[in-house]
Design a protein around this motif. Sequence first.
Motif, PDB file in Angstrom:
ATOM      1  N   ARG A  28       0.694  -1.330  -0.072  1.00 35.47           N
ATOM      2  CA  ARG A  28      -0.099   0.036  -0.029  1.00 35.47           C
ATOM      3  C   ARG A  28       0.872   1.326  -0.045  1.00 35.47           C
ATOM      4  N   VAL A  38      -6.687  -3.333   5.077  1.00 34.42           N
ATOM      5  CA  VAL A  38      -6.512  -4.058   6.321  1.00 34.42           C
ATOM      6  C   VAL A  38      -8.090  -3.627   7.078  1.00 34.42           C
ATOM      7  N   GLY A  39      -8.564  -4.785   7.591  1.00 32.62           N
ATOM      8  CA  GLY A  39      -9.795  -4.777   8.083  1.00 32.62           C
ATOM      9  C   GLY A  39      -9.804  -5.137   9.634  1.00 32.62           C
ATOM     10  N   CYS A  40      -8.721  -5.627   9.855  1.00 34.94           N
ATOM     11  CA  CYS A  40      -8.644  -6.292  11.295  1.00 34.94           C
ATOM     12  C   CYS A  40      -7.312  -6.483  11.765  1.00 34.94           C
ATOM     13  N   ASP A  41      -7.235  -6.797  13.048  1.00 33.19           N
ATOM     14  CA  ASP A  41      -5.794  -6.929  13.732  1.00 33.19           C
ATOM     15  C   ASP A  41      -5.528  -8.376  14.066  1.00 33.19           C
ATOM     16  N   THR A  42      -6.439  -9.231  13.694  1.00 29.05           N
ATOM     17  CA  THR A  42      -6.553 -10.655  13.991  1.00 29.05           C
ATOM     18  C   THR A  42      -6.260 -11.584  13.172  1.00 29.05           C
ATOM     19  N   PHE A 101     -15.223  -2.655   0.494  1.00 28.64           N
ATOM     20  CA  PHE A 101     -13.858  -2.774   1.145  1.00 28.64           C
ATOM     21  C   PHE A 101     -13.529  -4.060   1.281  1.00 28.64           C
ATOM     22  N   ARG A 136     -19.599  -7.021   5.641  1.00 30.16           N
ATOM     23  CA  ARG A 136     -20.489  -6.755   6.401  1.00 30.16           C
ATOM     24  C   ARG A 136     -21.918  -6.345   5.529  1.00 30.16           C
TER      25      ARG A 136
ATOM     26  N   ASP C  27      -7.997   5.701   4.357  1.00 33.93           N
ATOM     27  CA  ASP C  27      -6.800   5.293   4.419  1.00 33.93           C
ATOM     28  C   ASP C  27      -5.951   5.339   3.050  1.00 33.93           C
ATOM     29  N   ASN C 199     -19.284  -2.566  13.326  1.00 33.41           N
ATOM     30  CA  ASN C 199     -18.502  -3.216  12.358  1.00 33.41           C
ATOM     31  C   ASN C 199     -18.335  -2.983  10.993  1.00 33.41           C
ATOM     32  N   MET C 201     -16.630  -2.884   7.560  1.00 31.73           N
ATOM     33  CA  MET C 201     -15.375  -3.469   7.453  1.00 31.73           C
ATOM     34  C   MET C 201     -14.253  -2.484   7.369  1.00 31.73           C
ATOM     35  N   GLU C 202     -14.378  -1.224   6.914  1.00 26.74           N
ATOM     36  CA  GLU C 202     -13.402  -0.003   6.829  1.00 26.74           C
ATOM     37  C   GLU C 202     -13.448   0.476   8.099  1.00 26.74           C
ATOM     38  N   PRO C 203     -12.569   0.359   8.863  1.00 26.48           N
ATOM     39  CA  PRO C 203     -12.096   0.970  10.258  1.00 26.48           C
ATOM     40  C   PRO C 203     -12.224   2.710  10.064  1.00 26.48           C
ATOM     41  N   ASP C 285      -7.393   0.903  14.345  1.00 27.28           N
ATOM     42  CA  ASP C 285      -7.252  -0.562  14.223  1.00 27.28           C
ATOM     43  C   ASP C 285      -8.351  -0.985  14.631  1.00 27.28           C
ATOM     44  N   ARG C 286      -8.736  -2.425  14.391  1.00 24.44           N
ATOM     45  CA  ARG C 286     -10.106  -3.113  14.763  1.00 24.44           C
ATOM     46  C   ARG C 286     -10.340  -2.824  16.121  1.00 24.44           C
ATOM     47  N   THR C 287      -9.275  -2.853  17.025  1.00 23.39           N
ATOM     48  CA  THR C 287      -9.820  -3.050  18.307  1.00 23.39           C
ATOM     49  C   THR C 287     -10.072  -1.685  18.862  1.00 23.39           C
ATOM     50  N   SER C 705     -12.585  -7.793  19.673  1.00 18.01           N
ATOM     51  CA  SER C 705     -11.725  -8.271  18.530  1.00 18.01           C
ATOM     52  C   SER C 705     -12.676  -9.514  17.671  1.00 18.01           C
TER      53      SER C 705
END
Lengths: 166, 265, 782
Positions: A28, A38-42, A101, A136, C27, C199, C201-203, C285-287, C705
């Motif tokens: 990117r 990027v949609g999550c940290d897990t 997304f 979603r 972003d 939620n 999907m785009e934070p 970030d997601r959290t 999460s």
Amino acid sequence: MSDVSLTVNGKRVSGSTEDRTLLVHFLREHLGLTGTHVGCDTSQCGACVVHVDGRAVKSCTMLAVQASGSTIVTIEGLANGAELHPVQAAFKEHHGLQCGFCTPGMIMAATDMIAHHPEGLDEATVRAELDGNICRCTGYHNIVKAILAASQAMSKGSKGRAKQAA
Amino acid sequence: MYSVNYHRASSVADAAKQLKNGDAKLLSGGMTLIPAMKTRLAAPSDLVDVSRLKELQGVKVSGKTVTIGAATTHYDVSTDEKLKKACPALAHLASLIGDPAVRYKGTIGGSIANNDPAADYPAALLALGATIVTNKREIAAEKFFKGLFETALKEGEIITAVTFTAPAKAAYQKFRNPASRYAIVGVFVTKGKDGVRAAVTGAGEDGVFRSKEIEAALAKNFDASALDALKVSAKGLMGDLHASADYRANLIAVMAKRAVAAANA
Amino acid sequence: MGIEGVGARVARKEDKRFITGGGRYVDDMVVPGMKHAVFVRSPHAHAQIKKIDVKKAQAMPGVVGVLTGKELKADGIGNLICGWMIHSKDGTPMKMGAWSPLAVDKVRYVGDAVVIVVADTKGQARDAAEAVEITYKELKAVVDATKAIQPGAPQIHGEAENNLIFDWELGDAKATDAAIKSAAHVTRMKIVNNRLVPNAMEPRAALGHYDKAEDHYTCWTTSQNPHLARLVMSAFYNVAPENKLRVIAPDVGGGFGSKIYIYPEEIVCLWASKKTGVPVKWVADRTESFLSDAHGRDHVSTVEMAFDKDNRITGLKVDTIANLGAYMSLFSSCVPTYLYATLLSGQYDIPAIHANVRTVYTNTAPVDAYRGAGRPEATYVLERMMETAARELGVSPAELRRRNFITSFPHQTPVIMNYDAGDYNTSLDAAMKAADYAGFTKRRADAAKQGKLRGIGMSCYIEACGLAPSAAVGSLGAGVGLWESAEVRVNAVGTIEVLTGSHSHGQGHETTFAQLVTQRFGVPIDSVSIVHGDTDKVQMGMGTYGSRSGAVGMSAIAKALDKVEAKAKKIAAHLLEADEGDIVIENGEVKVAGTDKSLPWLQVALASYTAHNLPAGMEPGLKETAFYDPSNFTFPAGCYICEVEIDPETGLTEIVQFVAADDFGNIINPMIVEGQVHGGIAQGVGQALLEGAYYDGNGQLLTASYMDYTMPRAADLPSFKISTSNTPCPGNPLGIKGCGEAGAIGSPPAVINAITDALGVVDIAMPASPATVWAAIRATKH
Ligand SMILES: Cc1cc2nc3c(=O)[nH]c(=O)nc-3n(C[C@H](O)[C@H](O)[C@H](O)COP(=O)(O)OP(=O)(O)OC[C@H]3O[C@@H](n4cnc5c(N)ncnc54)[C@H](O)[C@@H]3O)c2cc1C
Ligand code: FES
Ligand code: FES
């Protein structure tokens, strides 16, 4: 810092980056390929899926240096010039996306899924194989439809090509 | 993620050498380690990547002996034709781990080294009576898994392979956590020449364990019906947001029955 | 209908960029000199800030600035507000506590923003954020709204005694009590609506850029309504006057309500950009999203429903406690009031209704509108009550509903709403037929043979959409008008740009809005472009939420199109020397009806700009603006039927069939409407089966999460069987009712009615996870 060299969408690229740089950020930020998200940290949502050496992996869970030497295809490299990849075309035709997304990751995962199921796909398999891709917006209904349609179109296409070759 | 230095090992011996740097850690599939580093829960100074080492990859079957290289991915385990014949239950288990992208990268060595109490492989290795081979020694699965995220591995020790004798019958049944897709309860049963073994993952407060109750019931009669009267105690089981200890106790019995039925099918 | 006009399944114009990786989200934006921000957030649910020491952090590599709430206040940045005034039944105004964009002396939930750190890279900003030293004095926290209003509970805001924000009522208490007293039967339930995290999907993300030379700010933000963001940020938060602030919401990756509100982060990024002299980008970030996005729902209600001897509903009494979290978010007050209690009549003719709503502060994330906003909560209350009542009364759920349906329109309910049109029997019939309701008994018996418990449940929902008549909402406390604007610009060569105040974040406006234009002028859809999401381009708008973009946004476009059409006809009549009344526009041609005289559309457009030969006194150009203010809400309605099969050994519920029969009024693009329904159902099923936000007693979010918060995956859902049967909406020129929220509104009670039917229990908590279902089964055995 390390040197990273990759083949991305058919082009050789290299650059120097911190070892902690994730592949997704390298794509990117260093290469400007912002189609990968990027949609999550897990490591669960799949918005970041790209193909590394022919397999669909989560680029948020791989360091850029770790991928060095690999061949990478991102959403930007999937179409053949102006001609959409059949999976891209099917997502459009069947309204398999809304906000868009999750879409790049979905499409990259779907192309891999189709490639790894030469025997063909059914709805249950598609749904199971989408476990690592969260959407979603669509409720998956039309994503599943699009993948099934693309898989059929591609198997027809490949048979057609095979015949032509013969 | 904190700063880190990456090294790509050229051999197991090289990896062992590199591991002596600072607070170095092995990197295999990265499916556990990298997420932990991203959230700054893990902070190794150095990473030694063993995922590309050919000597750690692949499934070998000779007679009844199965050997799986530590860096073999879950995908490669799940699709290996020889393994599907020798021990289809293990290939099936690998196909249930995470999602396709995780299976392409995650490896058996990384999974067992991590010994997540909800991971799938530990149940299999325990029930198969497998041996974990490292660059230093061989460790019986029984001795290898030690509580939550704890193993018998010593500093700098590298798992090179996992090996076991394919049992006559085996099956794995997993009840997934709806959110994480890890096991809330997973039960691996085997019937081999050393008798019956049943290992449970996802449920124990101290991680994976063998269920004496299930094994005793099945030893007499390796049939799902032998477990009809089984009452699994909730003592020592985990309770969390997703499942109470009671619920896990119930699932152990249900998954065990289904595993036996599948093993006999 | 043409192949690209109204009613056609036109593939979306916007898809090309999304499927090729060309989408442009916040972003993805890069501004020269841009730096990265990380927020230091409170780890405590409730604490006093004793000291903030930023010295160490400031000295870290790459750090450009470390800024606190004190500095923000010193620069005159205002507190966040709730934009809808509600008065308690005693006449006192709601008790709004101060919400500083960066907490100054107290933090009130885990995730409360305290300090912003700006650095060259995000990694460096995070490193420095860890070096910020904040000394807290922890206070006792409360997360449960029913506990927070108990005497002795921790006090969250000085302004709100006992954490009570307002105690509000709607309807006729006396008449309702009388109905209950004289009823032949009363059904009583306690109904809990679980807390959810939207939620998208785009934070969330924001990029603030202060241009010193121009003294001008630009904010790229993940917003559903950029104009509202600008309005609020200039009028209330004192960031900059409107003419000095441009807000751009580029492609936005889903919103579902959560991106309506103005959050601290965009305000702080703009301010920090001025303060540090560099553009500042923040991406959650997601959290962080889990912790700080506005959550949804979280109601606890006690409900009584009275019936006469003929099973007609005579009264409904609802007492609701709504958790609004630690601060009042922008629309938080209207969700459990005017978007909730006003819908408690449902599809039924109920003579007396009384609702009492208490809203409460807790040490949790702020709660605001989430897809459906208030209407899912109302539908859940009613449709769970109807199901339980049918069982108690021994009549079929369909029969009880039919008996009570409103059948003549307009219908004035006792709770404000005046339903303009509907046909509830038709959607119920359609759903029952599609579900093969009659065949259920056999399917249940077959399932039983396989050891499975099968159940069926229905839900007949109504919603009020098309938000909203400005004067009406103004009289109810809204701080803004809810009209929409549109500008139609015909270019000299006949191509058309439509500027709209609606904002598309997945809804496909670039296609449906263009279809409207294509229909009107017969021009190819590719010659129409929709422009939205930028306050510098579009004059003013109210954005996209409350299923308003079709009914309100498109109506504004239709009005502007009327004006363009009228002017084009005048020009054509002049050029063709015909009577204006004889001019028709068709297939890209402007014709004199009944003759072969015509002009291509392009030529009329060109004539308007060359202005060589226009009717006397006419201004050149072909560009019109319109504002549309709806005269009423719209009332989409429908019937959903869910069929489940439960594995009694594990408690795992499988949705084996899901049917939706909706009445959305007229439909522009059925493909897009179906997509909206699919997505809505998935979220509703998610609420019923999978999703729940849980805090522990100390206010730590346990589901922060995807490892713990269960997002619906493809394998959790079936393909849906959906259909529509439409009664046009008389209230707007296009007859559109709206479809964006229906799925999320109608589905949760259908799922829970099916599960309770399968299990033979009265109630089960949402989400009905396997563990919950298993425990319910076990309880029935004991
Ligand atoms: C979304 C998601 C879902 C998942 N679902 C499941 C699931 O359902 N079931 C399940 O079991 N797992 C699941 N996992 C975990 C996954 O299986 C991981 O692949 C595995 O746990 C770790 O393997 P790895 O190769 O990725 O190891 P890494 O992440 O590279 O390493 C993990 C640990 O093992 C150490 N290590 C690695 N290789 C060796 C070696 N050869 N010798 C000694 N130590 C070593 C590392 O130093 C590190 O501490 C999931 C992961 C993700 C991201
Ligand atoms: S961003 Fe990679 S899985 Fe979510
Ligand atoms: S299309 Fe929006 S998340 Fe999938």
